[in-house]
Every structure is written in C-alpha cells, then in structure tokens.
Write a protein that holds these residues in place. Sequence first.
Motif, short mmCIF file in Angstrom:
data_model
loop_
_atom_site.label_atom_id
_atom_site.label_comp_id
_atom_site.label_asym_id
_atom_site.label_seq_id
_atom_site.Cartn_x
_atom_site.Cartn_y
_atom_site.Cartn_z
N GLY A 324 0.81 -1.21 0.00
CA GLY A 324 0.00 0.00 0.00
C GLY A 324 0.85 1.26 0.00
N SER A 325 0.16 2.39 0.03
CA SER A 325 0.83 3.70 -0.03
C SER A 325 0.95 4.35 1.35
N THR A 326 0.41 3.68 2.38
CA THR A 326 0.51 4.22 3.74
C THR A 326 1.02 3.14 4.68
N ARG A 327 1.42 3.54 5.88
CA ARG A 327 1.93 2.59 6.86
C ARG A 327 0.84 1.58 7.25
N ALA A 328 1.26 0.34 7.44
CA ALA A 328 0.33 -0.72 7.86
C ALA A 328 0.80 -1.31 9.17
N ASP A 329 -0.08 -1.32 10.16
CA ASP A 329 0.21 -1.94 11.45
C ASP A 329 -0.36 -3.36 11.43
N ILE A 330 0.54 -4.33 11.28
CA ILE A 330 0.15 -5.72 11.02
C ILE A 330 0.33 -6.56 12.27
N THR A 331 -0.66 -7.40 12.57
CA THR A 331 -0.57 -8.33 13.69
C THR A 331 -0.76 -9.75 13.17
N VAL A 332 0.13 -10.64 13.57
CA VAL A 332 0.02 -12.07 13.22
C VAL A 332 -0.25 -12.83 14.51
N LEU A 333 -1.39 -13.53 14.56
CA LEU A 333 -1.79 -14.33 15.71
C LEU A 333 -1.56 -15.80 15.43
N ASP A 334 -0.88 -16.48 16.36
CA ASP A 334 -0.76 -17.93 16.32
C ASP A 334 -1.93 -18.49 17.12
N TRP A 363 1.25 -28.83 13.25
CA TRP A 363 -0.01 -28.17 12.94
C TRP A 363 0.12 -26.66 13.17
N TYR A 364 -0.51 -25.86 12.32
CA TYR A 364 -0.43 -24.41 12.44
C TYR A 364 -1.76 -23.76 12.06
N ASP A 365 -1.98 -22.56 12.59
CA ASP A 365 -3.16 -21.75 12.27
C ASP A 365 -2.77 -20.30 12.55
N LEU A 366 -2.44 -19.54 11.52
CA LEU A 366 -1.93 -18.18 11.65
C LEU A 366 -2.92 -17.20 11.02
N ILE A 367 -3.17 -16.10 11.73
CA ILE A 367 -4.16 -15.12 11.28
C ILE A 367 -3.50 -13.75 11.23
N ALA A 368 -3.49 -13.13 10.04
CA ALA A 368 -2.90 -11.80 9.85
C ALA A 368 -4.01 -10.77 9.70
N THR A 369 -3.94 -9.71 10.50
CA THR A 369 -4.90 -8.61 10.43
C THR A 369 -4.14 -7.28 10.38
N VAL A 370 -4.87 -6.21 9.99
CA VAL A 370 -4.27 -4.89 9.86
C VAL A 370 -5.12 -3.88 10.63
N ALA A 371 -4.50 -3.12 11.51
CA ALA A 371 -5.21 -2.08 12.26
C ALA A 371 -5.79 -1.04 11.30
N GLY A 372 -7.02 -0.64 11.54
CA GLY A 372 -7.65 0.37 10.70
C GLY A 372 -8.38 -0.18 9.49
N ASP A 373 -8.26 -1.47 9.22
CA ASP A 373 -8.99 -2.09 8.11
C ASP A 373 -9.62 -3.38 8.61
N SER A 374 -10.83 -3.27 9.09
CA SER A 374 -11.52 -4.44 9.67
C SER A 374 -11.90 -5.47 8.63
N THR A 375 -11.83 -5.11 7.34
CA THR A 375 -12.19 -6.08 6.30
C THR A 375 -11.06 -7.05 6.00
N PHE A 376 -9.83 -6.72 6.42
CA PHE A 376 -8.67 -7.53 6.01
C PHE A 376 -8.38 -8.63 7.03
N THR A 377 -8.44 -9.87 6.56
CA THR A 377 -8.01 -11.03 7.36
C THR A 377 -7.47 -12.09 6.40
N TYR A 378 -6.21 -12.43 6.55
CA TYR A 378 -5.63 -13.56 5.85
C TYR A 378 -5.35 -14.64 6.90
N ARG A 379 -5.81 -15.84 6.63
CA ARG A 379 -5.64 -16.93 7.59
C ARG A 379 -5.06 -18.15 6.88
N LEU A 380 -4.03 -18.73 7.46
CA LEU A 380 -3.35 -19.89 6.89
C LEU A 380 -3.32 -21.00 7.94
N ALA A 381 -3.84 -22.18 7.58
CA ALA A 381 -3.89 -23.29 8.52
C ALA A 381 -3.58 -24.59 7.78
#
Length: 404
Positions: A324-334, A363-381
């Motif tokens: 993107g063109s702006t800063r992204a605050d990314i959180t990855v949850l295990d 086994w793994y289940d990782l969820i990536a989200t971005v602060a300020g964009d509630s529509t964004f969720t990438y999940r890998l399991a």
Amino acid sequence: MPQVSWVVAPAGYTEHSDWPINYGAWYISQIFDILVSNPDVFSKTVLLINYDEADGSFDHIVSPYPPQTAAYGASTVSIENEIVGPNGEPQGFMGGPIGLGTRVQFLAISPWSKGGYVNSQIFDHTSTVRFIEQRFGVVEANISPWRRAVVGDLTSVFNFANPNRHTHVNLPNTDSFLPSVNELAGGNVDTFIPDLGSVIIGVPPQERGIRPARALPYELNVQAVVNGSTVTLTFFNTGTATVVFEVRSGNPAENVRTYTVEPGKQLADTWNAGPSYDLSVYGPNGFTRYYKGSVGSGAAALDVVSRYSRQDRGAIELKITNLGSTRADITVLDAYTGNTRTKHLQPGHEFENEVELEEFGGWYDLIATVAGDSTFTYRLAGHVETGEDSISDPAMGGLIILKR
C-alpha cells in the motif's frame, strides 16, 4: 487361502443405518480372531475393512472432484471418464463431475500397520484395487487418469521397513455384542428396527485426544495477489502426490471451483475483487487458506507468502510485504498458542515471521490482520509434513482451544 479374498458380511452385520453398529464390531472381531489364530497365515496377511456409505451425517468437507468446464476450475491431469454428460445414464441425469464419494471409515489391520495410526491421505474404493496392483503386479484398466493421480494406493498406511517398533494397542472386547441365537439364525428381524432410543440424534462428537499419524506426501501452497478489481490465486504443489484445491467465494454468484495440480506444477485463476473479496481454499489434511479484504482508498494491501521448513517437527515462515501507499500496522496471531507479533510496516517494507511447530506436531493456524482495516483477514492453517510420522490435530482432538 487365495491370494485375494473378499468377505461380504450378511446385512445385519454391515453397520448400515438400519442395523446395530455393535453387531458389525462383533462380526469383524470373529474374522480377525480366525486370522490371528494361525500366525503363519496372519504374518503375511493384510485385512482391509471397507465401508460403502455413512449417510454423510458426520462429515464436514466436500470430497475432491474435477472441474467439469473451465468455469469450474482447471486440472493438469486428464479428466477423461470423470465427467457425466447431460444425456448419460440414467436418462436425463444432470451432467457434472463424478468425483469421490462421502468420506467413510477404513481400517487396515496387518503386521505392518500396528500402533493405532491414522492416515489422512486421500483414498477411495479404487485404492484397494491399486494396492492389489502394487502387491501382485496386475493392472486395472478402468481407473481414470484423474482418479489414479488424486487417490492413493494405500502403501502410505503401512510401515514395511520397520513394522515392529510400535507399542502394543489393546482392542476392546466384543463378547457382549454377540447377537442372540434367534437373530443369528435370521428368525427375528424386528429387533433390528431402530427407534429414537437406539440411534444418535444430531452430529456425533469428535473423539477427544490425538493419535499417531502417518507421514503424508503432501506439500501445497497458495498465494493471493490483489490487482485492481481482481484477485489472482496461484496454486503450488511441491509435494509428491497430486492434490485438489477447492475454492469457495463469499459472493454467491461465483462458482465453486476446483484445481487439480500434479507434483511440481502450478495453476492460477482470477476472481472479482471489487469492492471486496472473500475467498476460502481447501486441500487435503486440513489445508485451508482464507483471504478477505477490500480494494480502494484506505484498504490494506499486503503480499503474504508462506514457506515451510522440514527441520525437527517443521516450521512455517510468513514473509509479509506492505504494497500500500501508507503505513500498515500488522498483527500475526498464532491461534494454537495465542502468541501475537505486531509490526509497523512502511510502504514497500517487509518482515518475516517464523513459527516453530514442534509443540503441536506440525499443525499451524496463523491469522494476519491490519489495524484500521476491519475487512482484512488472511488466515493460513494446515500441517507441515517433514517426511516423518507425526500426530493428529490436537485442536480437532479437543486438547487445545484455538485463539481468535
């Protein structure tokens, strides 16, 4: 005994819905006791127990099937003889793919399958035939190319190299399941009629706990790229067995699509992404990917690439780039541990996050989200294969509760 023997149980002992399950257990135990009573015979015998239906009442996934046209996906394997035409048999039968049937139980009992192992490779009724092919060098010409590619031949169920390393497993006693003399003689079938007191209402619960699990030939991956109003998914197969990816969209107007990919190959396809997208991908042995987000001003735009490591019990690494063109605050949850990692990424910057999987057997289940964009969720399991035996999913076994 012949080299191959087929034993077909009488109806009352087949565990169909209108017959008691415990009678089937008793019947199987009789066959098994006969085999093991002669150690010389059993030392070179494999007993395969097949079921042909279970009404699907307990299942939760759609079995693999090929795409009937390009609108429903793609395949690197020929789908000849796997598509039923609209004028096929019976007359007026709706056209479409045949694919595999609903999953049912399958048991392999032999000197080479000891230890109570589970095996989550894709098998079907042709697997038994193909196992006979492997053992006796015969060929069944009526198995389609697609089915031969997608379905295993049962050899991964067994440990032929070191069969005696496993601990002893006790089998339950079935003496109390013995049918009455009258029922054994077929003189009274009324007792087989089920009622509300003898059947399970609803979906049976998953058995609690874990089992040792056989190593599988799967290594698959997906990458999502958002470009304007489209999302492109690329399907990778770096394993040694052909896999089927199934893709479902949150947009009901989109077809459910499947992609059959042979080892060492890849396929790609596109979906409409405007103004938002919601795609879920499913593969063998719990492989899932969820891609949710939106496009336009203020929407998060990340490139998320995953890589596997086969060291120890396996690891997965995420490489995340801010497109993107702006800063992204990314959180990855295990989701297995509840641990999180947050990173502040400037445009064009990236970071890598590796998760060791020894504690949970790969086994793994990782969820990536971005602060300020509630529509964004990438999940890998899923499960990382290392070439060694592991365990069944402790989350499915109820030993841990996944965090969200």
